[in-house]
Design a protein around this motif. Sequence first.
Motif, short mmCIF file in Angstrom:
data_model
loop_
_atom_site.label_atom_id
_atom_site.label_comp_id
_atom_site.label_asym_id
_atom_site.label_seq_id
_atom_site.Cartn_x
_atom_site.Cartn_y
_atom_site.Cartn_z
N MET A 1 7.24 -8.53 3.82
CA MET A 1 7.48 -7.16 3.40
C MET A 1 8.42 -6.49 4.40
O MET A 1 8.36 -6.75 5.59
CB MET A 1 6.14 -6.42 3.34
N GLN A 2 9.26 -5.62 3.89
CA GLN A 2 10.18 -4.89 4.75
C GLN A 2 9.41 -3.94 5.65
O GLN A 2 8.40 -3.36 5.25
CB GLN A 2 11.16 -4.11 3.88
N GLN A 3 9.88 -3.77 6.88
CA GLN A 3 9.24 -2.87 7.83
C GLN A 3 9.36 -1.44 7.33
O GLN A 3 10.38 -1.02 6.80
CB GLN A 3 9.90 -3.00 9.21
N LEU A 4 8.29 -0.68 7.52
CA LEU A 4 8.27 0.72 7.14
C LEU A 4 9.15 1.53 8.10
O LEU A 4 9.26 1.20 9.28
CB LEU A 4 6.85 1.27 7.21
N THR A 5 9.75 2.59 7.59
CA THR A 5 10.48 3.49 8.47
C THR A 5 9.47 4.21 9.36
O THR A 5 8.27 4.23 9.08
CB THR A 5 11.27 4.54 7.67
N ARG A 6 9.95 4.82 10.41
CA ARG A 6 9.06 5.52 11.33
C ARG A 6 8.27 6.62 10.61
O ARG A 6 7.07 6.75 10.78
CB ARG A 6 9.87 6.11 12.49
N LEU A 7 8.95 7.40 9.77
CA LEU A 7 8.30 8.47 9.04
C LEU A 7 7.26 7.90 8.07
O LEU A 7 6.13 8.41 7.99
CB LEU A 7 9.33 9.31 8.28
N ALA A 8 7.60 6.85 7.35
CA ALA A 8 6.66 6.25 6.39
C ALA A 8 5.45 5.67 7.13
O ALA A 8 4.31 5.83 6.68
CB ALA A 8 7.36 5.17 5.58
N ARG A 9 5.70 5.00 8.26
CA ARG A 9 4.60 4.40 9.02
C ARG A 9 3.66 5.49 9.53
O ARG A 9 2.44 5.38 9.40
CB ARG A 9 5.15 3.59 10.19
N ARG A 10 4.21 6.54 10.09
CA ARG A 10 3.38 7.63 10.62
C ARG A 10 2.59 8.33 9.51
O ARG A 10 1.41 8.66 9.68
CB ARG A 10 4.23 8.64 11.38
N THR A 11 3.25 8.58 8.39
CA THR A 11 2.58 9.22 7.26
C THR A 11 1.45 8.35 6.75
O THR A 11 0.33 8.83 6.52
CB THR A 11 3.60 9.50 6.13
N LEU A 12 1.72 7.07 6.58
CA LEU A 12 0.70 6.15 6.09
C LEU A 12 -0.43 5.99 7.10
O LEU A 12 -1.60 5.88 6.72
CB LEU A 12 1.34 4.79 5.77
N LEU A 13 -0.10 6.00 8.38
CA LEU A 13 -1.13 5.90 9.41
C LEU A 13 -2.07 7.11 9.36
O LEU A 13 -3.30 6.96 9.43
CB LEU A 13 -0.50 5.77 10.79
N VAL A 14 -1.51 8.30 9.21
CA VAL A 14 -2.34 9.51 9.09
C VAL A 14 -3.24 9.41 7.85
O VAL A 14 -4.44 9.69 7.91
CB VAL A 14 -1.47 10.79 9.06
N LEU A 15 -2.67 8.98 6.74
CA LEU A 15 -3.45 8.82 5.51
C LEU A 15 -4.56 7.79 5.70
O LEU A 15 -5.71 8.03 5.32
CB LEU A 15 -2.54 8.39 4.35
N HIS A 16 -4.22 6.66 6.33
CA HIS A 16 -5.21 5.60 6.53
C HIS A 16 -6.36 6.07 7.43
O HIS A 16 -7.53 5.84 7.12
CB HIS A 16 -4.53 4.36 7.14
N VAL A 17 -6.03 6.75 8.50
CA VAL A 17 -7.08 7.26 9.40
C VAL A 17 -7.94 8.29 8.66
O VAL A 17 -9.17 8.27 8.75
CB VAL A 17 -6.48 7.83 10.69
#
Length: 185
Positions: free
Chosen positions: A1-17
């Motif tokens: 899978m393609q690496q997430l952009t910084r913004l996408a990774r941070r947004t998804l991390l907040v959602l996951h937590v």
Amino acid sequence: MQQLTRLARRTLLVLHVAVSVSWLGLTLGLLALGITGCTTGSPDMATAAYRAMKVFSDWLVLPVALATLVSGLVLSLGTPWGLARHRWVYVKFWLTVVTVLLSVFALRPGINHQAAEAAAGTPGPAIDLVVAPAVATATYFFITAISVLKPWGLTARGRRLREAQAAEARAHRTQGNGKAGATVR
């Protein structure tokens, strides 16, 4: 899978937590209600506790559990952590899969059965509705701990990938040194 952009990774991390913490809180609520239903001497209180558990089970357990699983899966696949590179990620993933399945196929049917008995006027103590949320809560605390501590190191696949990356980096450095030496002469 393609690496997430910084913004996408941070947004998804907040959602996951957020959904992971929600799942833990939901399970703690189910545990409190299960203890209440199991230990109260009042049939009315037991009925209220089991009916409240059913509301949580019907509306929140599955969506929150699936959101936790999917957001964690996308995060692991879209970041350098990977799904099978680090033991802690691998263990966390499989524990999440198991707890989602247990929530769907064991917890929810148990709650539905006890809520039906309560609606029929025969609420009894249901120790399984104390044990299941207690085990789930302990599991989520363990998952949280390994998410913070990141123990155990790389998996065999992770070691192979790291060695391949190191070999590739050495090859690039060697090629770069050879070319630089040839142009200086």
